[in-house]
Design an enzyme around this catalytic site. Sequence first.
Site: not given
Length: 366
Positions: A205-207
């Site tokens: 997860l990083h957006r």
Amino acid sequence: MVKIGVILGTRPEIIKMSPIIRELKNKNFFLIHTNQHYSENMDKVFFEELNLPKPDYNLNIGSGNHGDQTGRMLIEIEKVLLNEKPDFVLVQGDTNTVLAGALAASKLSIKIGHVEAGLRSFDRKMPEETNRVLTDHISELLFAPTETAAKNILNEGISSEKIHVVGNTVVDATLQNLEIAEKNENICKFLSEITENKKYFLLTLHRAENTDNFEILSKLVDSINEVSKKYEKNIIFPIHPRTYKKLSEFGLIDKIKDNSLIKIIEPVGYLEFLILEKNAELIITDSGGLQEEACILNIPCVTLRENTERPETLYVNSNILAGSDPENILNCIEKMIKSNRHWNNPFGDGNSGKLIVNIVLGGKKN
Ligand code: UD1
Ligand code: UDP
């Protein structure tokens, strides 16, 4: 001899440029690293594992607000290009490094080759969408991974003569390195230590649209907790530094740490990560590269976004868009766990690096 400048700055660019850099060995080229990513496990580990040459230029730009970061890159890249005077500059993907590299080259009338051209989420709120669109429109050679991507740029009025459908270099990287990883005893040992030889889901997860919004990040954390409980499954979570920072800032990190089924680990090297992907029952992610790699490796993928610039993965049913609504995420996971894994990879046969370099080297007009 045609002189080529390769510009990269982040984890996925290092990985997806690696097949091109290999093809450029013994050719007239130089490598610029903006150091948009700089932590050892977001940067150096990939140069080592992928056996890449050290960059000729490290610009040490690091993190910052978009304008500040992109502006400082533009200033420093221009200096290098003025000095090196390449015939072509190659950039890959949609990061701020890509836009800065392409813009610096364009202002000096240096031709640009855009690797992974034509991807569109049609969501202008994403900084990546702006970077892609602008880069495509100032590029001389657009290396579209698929016909869908080529169609997007044709529809925007870009001449078909500039567009080459060559597949995605991620296939080259995946195929070249999975074999190396599978033969490496230390990496197999790493896998069994991390997973304790139990079945697991893999999460990344990083957006920005997920991590920087409290409501959304909170819903995603609750969903992941629900998923681990429902399936009584370990969830391995190599966490991007941005996400760790935001979970801590929002006071959400303990909600994950208190769940013994979720294993937060530092970002891992590419060989380790490919092995984690290949052996996962399911991949849950908002990453672009992971949607592709899951498809190539025949692992079902649930994407925690409302849209994707990789619609090919939806067409072949390797991927599903789950957004951030907890109930929808659970439904999508249930659906993908039951999916049959026999789709065809739409991203090419692993020869993209070679094709791109051949086109660029033959592409000099004078
Ligand atoms: C960037 C790209 C994104 C890509 C992602 C790949 C843009 C606009 N975004 O997002 O498209 O999917 O890279 O991972 O270019 N940080 C560190 N160490 C690092 C790098 C970052 O600690 O080596 C932390 C910093 O707190 C930084 C934050 O992560 O502020 C965000 O980094 P940044 O490069 O701005 O964006 P990414 O989220 O990595
Ligand atoms: N990756 C990795 N280690 C990790 C997480 C990801 O090597 O801990 C690799 C992954 O295999 C893929 C790339 O990083 O090739 C994806 O990068 P990211 O998700 O940061 O960026 P995106 O593809 O969304 O731009």
